[in-house]
Scaffold this motif. Sequence first.
Motif, PDB file in Angstrom:
ATOM      1  N   GLU A  97      24.587 -21.172 -37.921  1.00 58.29           N
ATOM      2  CA  GLU A  97      25.607 -20.348 -37.250  1.00 58.29           C
ATOM      3  C   GLU A  97      26.706 -21.197 -36.604  1.00 58.29           C
ATOM      4  O   GLU A  97      27.898 -20.919 -36.737  1.00 58.29           O
ATOM      5  CB  GLU A  97      24.964 -19.445 -36.172  1.00 58.29           C
ATOM      6  CG  GLU A  97      24.287 -18.187 -36.705  1.00 58.29           C
ATOM      7  CD  GLU A  97      22.894 -18.424 -37.256  1.00 58.29           C
ATOM      8  OE1 GLU A  97      22.379 -19.560 -37.142  1.00 58.29           O
ATOM      9  OE2 GLU A  97      22.299 -17.484 -37.815  1.00 58.29           O
TER      10      GLU A  97
ATOM     11  N   GLU B 164       7.702 -26.200 -37.082  1.00 57.09           N
ATOM     12  CA  GLU B 164       6.753 -25.116 -36.809  1.00 57.09           C
ATOM     13  C   GLU B 164       5.473 -25.700 -36.196  1.00 57.09           C
ATOM     14  O   GLU B 164       4.986 -26.741 -36.648  1.00 57.09           O
ATOM     15  CB  GLU B 164       6.375 -24.405 -38.123  1.00 57.09           C
ATOM     16  CG  GLU B 164       7.548 -23.863 -38.925  1.00 57.09           C
ATOM     17  CD  GLU B 164       7.901 -22.440 -38.537  1.00 57.09           C
ATOM     18  OE1 GLU B 164       7.172 -21.842 -37.730  1.00 57.09           O
ATOM     19  OE2 GLU B 164       8.929 -21.939 -39.051  1.00 57.09           O
TER      20      GLU B 164
ATOM     21  N   VAL C 204       4.144 -23.447 -49.126  1.00 56.64           N
ATOM     22  CA  VAL C 204       5.592 -23.297 -48.940  1.00 56.64           C
ATOM     23  C   VAL C 204       5.957 -22.010 -48.183  1.00 56.64           C
ATOM     24  O   VAL C 204       7.109 -21.800 -47.854  1.00 56.64           O
ATOM     25  CB  VAL C 204       6.339 -23.305 -50.292  1.00 56.64           C
ATOM     26  CG1 VAL C 204       6.066 -24.602 -51.030  1.00 56.64           C
ATOM     27  CG2 VAL C 204       5.949 -22.101 -51.154  1.00 56.64           C
TER      28      VAL C 204
ATOM     29  N   ARG D 249       5.028 -21.025 -45.097  1.00 53.90           N
ATOM     30  CA  ARG D 249       5.501 -21.439 -43.777  1.00 53.90           C
ATOM     31  C   ARG D 249       5.531 -22.956 -43.749  1.00 53.90           C
ATOM     32  O   ARG D 249       4.599 -23.617 -43.336  1.00 53.90           O
ATOM     33  CB  ARG D 249       4.625 -20.875 -42.643  1.00 53.90           C
ATOM     34  CG  ARG D 249       5.125 -21.302 -41.254  1.00 53.90           C
ATOM     35  CD  ARG D 249       4.595 -20.446 -40.129  1.00 53.90           C
ATOM     36  NE  ARG D 249       5.048 -19.075 -40.243  1.00 53.90           N
ATOM     37  CZ  ARG D 249       6.272 -18.636 -39.885  1.00 53.90           C
ATOM     38  NH1 ARG D 249       7.155 -19.458 -39.386  1.00 53.90           N
ATOM     39  NH2 ARG D 249       6.570 -17.366 -40.036  1.00 53.90           N
ATOM     40  N   GLY D 250       6.613 -23.493 -44.260  1.00 50.79           N
ATOM     41  CA  GLY D 250       6.765 -24.933 -44.310  1.00 50.79           C
ATOM     42  C   GLY D 250       7.520 -25.409 -43.080  1.00 50.79           C
ATOM     43  O   GLY D 250       7.921 -24.602 -42.234  1.00 50.79           O
TER      44      GLY D 250
ATOM     45  N   PHE E 110      12.161 -26.304 -45.691  1.00 51.42           N
ATOM     46  CA  PHE E 110      12.161 -25.201 -46.660  1.00 51.42           C
ATOM     47  C   PHE E 110      13.580 -24.888 -47.100  1.00 51.42           C
ATOM     48  O   PHE E 110      14.545 -25.222 -46.417  1.00 51.42           O
ATOM     49  CB  PHE E 110      11.472 -23.957 -46.080  1.00 51.42           C
ATOM     50  CG  PHE E 110      12.107 -23.434 -44.811  1.00 51.42           C
ATOM     51  CD1 PHE E 110      11.803 -23.989 -43.577  1.00 51.42           C
ATOM     52  CD2 PHE E 110      13.017 -22.391 -44.863  1.00 51.42           C
ATOM     53  CE1 PHE E 110      12.392 -23.517 -42.410  1.00 51.42           C
ATOM     54  CE2 PHE E 110      13.611 -21.898 -43.700  1.00 51.42           C
ATOM     55  CZ  PHE E 110      13.297 -22.471 -42.468  1.00 51.42           C
TER      56      PHE E 110
ATOM     57  N   GLU F  10       7.697 -11.876 -44.932  1.00 51.49           N
ATOM     58  CA  GLU F  10       9.138 -11.727 -44.713  1.00 51.49           C
ATOM     59  C   GLU F  10       9.879 -12.652 -45.685  1.00 51.49           C
ATOM     60  O   GLU F  10       9.792 -13.868 -45.578  1.00 51.49           O
ATOM     61  CB  GLU F  10       9.452 -12.109 -43.266  1.00 51.49           C
ATOM     62  CG  GLU F  10      10.928 -12.112 -42.954  1.00 51.49           C
ATOM     63  CD  GLU F  10      11.260 -12.920 -41.702  1.00 51.49           C
ATOM     64  OE1 GLU F  10      10.439 -12.984 -40.766  1.00 51.49           O
ATOM     65  OE2 GLU F  10      12.351 -13.514 -41.672  1.00 51.49           O
TER      66      GLU F  10
ATOM     67  N   GLY G 111      13.298 -12.056 -46.418  1.00 55.83           N
ATOM     68  CA  GLY G 111      14.706 -12.103 -46.023  1.00 55.83           C
ATOM     69  C   GLY G 111      14.864 -11.514 -44.641  1.00 55.83           C
ATOM     70  O   GLY G 111      14.003 -10.752 -44.170  1.00 55.83           O
TER      71      GLY G 111
ATOM     72  N   PHE H 149      21.040 -10.190 -39.793  1.00 56.50           N
ATOM     73  CA  PHE H 149      21.370 -10.003 -38.376  1.00 56.50           C
ATOM     74  C   PHE H 149      22.834  -9.628 -38.208  1.00 56.50           C
ATOM     75  O   PHE H 149      23.703 -10.193 -38.884  1.00 56.50           O
ATOM     76  CB  PHE H 149      21.223 -11.331 -37.602  1.00 56.50           C
ATOM     77  CG  PHE H 149      19.881 -11.974 -37.691  1.00 56.50           C
ATOM     78  CD1 PHE H 149      18.959 -11.847 -36.661  1.00 56.50           C
ATOM     79  CD2 PHE H 149      19.532 -12.761 -38.798  1.00 56.50           C
ATOM     80  CE1 PHE H 149      17.725 -12.475 -36.730  1.00 56.50           C
ATOM     81  CE2 PHE H 149      18.302 -13.391 -38.871  1.00 56.50           C
ATOM     82  CZ  PHE H 149      17.387 -13.241 -37.827  1.00 56.50           C
TER      83      PHE H 149
ATOM     84  N   SER I 278      24.580 -12.839 -39.754  1.00 56.40           N
ATOM     85  CA  SER I 278      24.032 -13.869 -40.644  1.00 56.40           C
ATOM     86  C   SER I 278      22.862 -13.294 -41.432  1.00 56.40           C
ATOM     87  O   SER I 278      22.210 -12.339 -41.004  1.00 56.40           O
ATOM     88  CB  SER I 278      23.659 -15.143 -39.880  1.00 56.40           C
ATOM     89  OG  SER I 278      22.478 -14.957 -39.146  1.00 56.40           O
ATOM     90  N   TYR I 279      22.654 -13.880 -42.614  1.00 58.22           N
ATOM     91  CA  TYR I 279      21.809 -13.243 -43.624  1.00 58.22           C
ATOM     92  C   TYR I 279      20.996 -14.310 -44.354  1.00 58.22           C
ATOM     93  O   TYR I 279      21.557 -15.104 -45.103  1.00 58.22           O
ATOM     94  CB  TYR I 279      22.692 -12.492 -44.626  1.00 58.22           C
ATOM     95  CG  TYR I 279      23.781 -11.663 -43.940  1.00 58.22           C
ATOM     96  CD1 TYR I 279      23.522 -10.364 -43.529  1.00 58.22           C
ATOM     97  CD2 TYR I 279      25.035 -12.220 -43.665  1.00 58.22           C
ATOM     98  CE1 TYR I 279      24.497  -9.622 -42.868  1.00 58.22           C
ATOM     99  CE2 TYR I 279      26.013 -11.488 -43.003  1.00 58.22           C
ATOM    100  CZ  TYR I 279      25.739 -10.182 -42.605  1.00 58.22           C
ATOM    101  OH  TYR I 279      26.699  -9.464 -41.950  1.00 58.22           O
ATOM    102  N   GLY I 280      19.686 -14.324 -44.123  1.00 60.35           N
ATOM    103  CA  GLY I 280      18.859 -15.379 -44.708  1.00 60.35           C
ATOM    104  C   GLY I 280      17.912 -14.871 -45.789  1.00 60.35           C
ATOM    105  O   GLY I 280      17.429 -13.740 -45.717  1.00 60.35           O
TER     106      GLY I 280
ATOM    107  N   GLY J 205      14.462 -16.577 -47.805  1.00 59.84           N
ATOM    108  CA  GLY J 205      13.562 -17.732 -47.908  1.00 59.84           C
ATOM    109  C   GLY J 205      13.337 -18.072 -49.374  1.00 59.84           C
ATOM    110  O   GLY J 205      12.398 -17.582 -49.993  1.00 59.84           O
TER     111      GLY J 205
ATOM    112  N   ARG K 241      10.072 -19.989 -49.914  1.00 64.52           N
ATOM    113  CA  ARG K 241       8.977 -19.067 -49.596  1.00 64.52           C
ATOM    114  C   ARG K 241       8.757 -18.061 -50.721  1.00 64.52           C
ATOM    115  O   ARG K 241       7.621 -17.646 -50.994  1.00 64.52           O
ATOM    116  CB  ARG K 241       9.277 -18.326 -48.291  1.00 64.52           C
ATOM    117  CG  ARG K 241       8.283 -17.234 -47.976  1.00 64.52           C
ATOM    118  CD  ARG K 241       8.568 -16.545 -46.666  1.00 64.52           C
ATOM    119  NE  ARG K 241       8.270 -17.406 -45.522  1.00 64.52           N
ATOM    120  CZ  ARG K 241       8.366 -17.003 -44.255  1.00 64.52           C
ATOM    121  NH1 ARG K 241       8.752 -15.774 -43.978  1.00 64.52           N
ATOM    122  NH2 ARG K 241       8.072 -17.834 -43.266  1.00 64.52           N
TER     123      ARG K 241
END
Length: 439
Positions: free
Chosen positions: A111, A142, A149, A151-152, A155, A281, A283, A286, A314-316, A318, A321
């Motif tokens: 961001e 984390e 992969v 929860r890496g 990533f 999850e 994707g 926000f 913002s738009y993620g 994984g 993942r």
Amino acid sequence: MRLSQYFLPTLRDTPAEAQIVSHRLMLRAGLVRQQAAGIYSWLPLGLRVLRRIEAIVREEQNRAGAIELLMPTLQSAQLWRESGRYDDYGAEMLRIVDRHERDLLYGPTNEEMVTDIFRSTVRSYRDLPLNLYHIQWKFRDEIRPRFGVMRGREFLMKDAYSFDLDEAGARAAYNRMFVAYLNTFARMGLRAVPMRADTGPIGGDLSHEFIILAETGESQVFCDRQLVDMPPPGDVDFRSDLQPIVEARTALYAATEEMHDATRFEREVPEERRLSARGIEVGHIFYFGDKYSKAMNATVHGPDGVERPVQMGSYGIGVSRLVGAVIEASHDEAGIVWPDAIAPFDVAVLNLRAGDGATDAAAQHAYDTLGRSGLEALLDDTAERPGAKFSVMELIGIPWQLVIGPNGLARGVVELRHRASGERHELSLESALSKLGSR
Ligand code: 5CA
């Protein structure tokens, strides 16, 4: 690709450290190799899948009007001090000091950096709307990296950032990503359900997570069953008003554990449609308005000449993942079952007696013909026993297996096996090739 010249280090035994099926299969099928906790090398077969997922994500982002750039993995701490997140992000942020004693960090998200690019280049509402994205490695330290992969610590993420003059524009940008996400995941053979979600360290007041239902999912989710069966929007005009499409999905109850309201769930969803399940999850989107633009002074002049902070979201996704998530959703006892769209190869050609003149010639002919049809084939030309060849092919999950052996050839047939359904057909080599080529 010829297997005899490829690098495909598969494992016969189940690695003890892997707790969930996707992690076990990724290690066994030679997709990844762990280098440190939550940090992986992508071996050739895994890299092929990662690249295909990336390509789908990229195509759907471009279709929705987002524009690709590439920001670095290392960021200056200075930018994060401006937003206040340098201190807020805590121990998850990997902090680095360079030889000049300057504070850097390995980006967990972008961001601040994208807001800096925006404020130094855009001044007027005429340059909006704008949505910039990249597909880049992230690092989050984390506490409990786990499940391979999924929860890496390092990533691959697709992260997009939208800029608009006002809230209405920002909501339209949010809707475009919402629709693009539904299509993106559907192309990978996944049904992702958008659910109201908590915004965490990104901030803002509107947010949805895109969740794949799977027993091994990390979070508990609650939704109306009807959402799971809703088809993706498909080919839509991204310049049109997408609110009705978004509303059709957000009107039904769906929430992650943090946002769940049991009373509302029971009031709004008839009992037989109440679904409480585990979810992954894949994707998260926000809308956070001027949270960063105000703090970092990223403003635009509106048509009225007044300067105001730009509205952002913002738009993620994984990306790395997703490789694990797809395997969770698509496997059997023998191994991975790749959906066609992201399989590392389209067809496996098994030469059951490498060294036999007729079998070699037929396998070579098959390999060349498939290549000319634009299909990627993996030719098993090794001297392994047929049984071992079959189990490797089942494990690595290529959608079609074309089995060529001396006995069949003597009768004028080969065998075509479909990995997902297990169906097998004996037919002539030419029919098999034209069937594959016409798909
Ligand atoms: N800046 C926002 C949107 S671009 C952001 O960072 N969102 S996020 O934190 O939700 O991450 C986006 C996606 O990255 C998540 O939905 C998830 O699919 C993936 N992701 C997050 N953390 C990890 C992790 N530790 N390992 C693998 N993938 C992850």
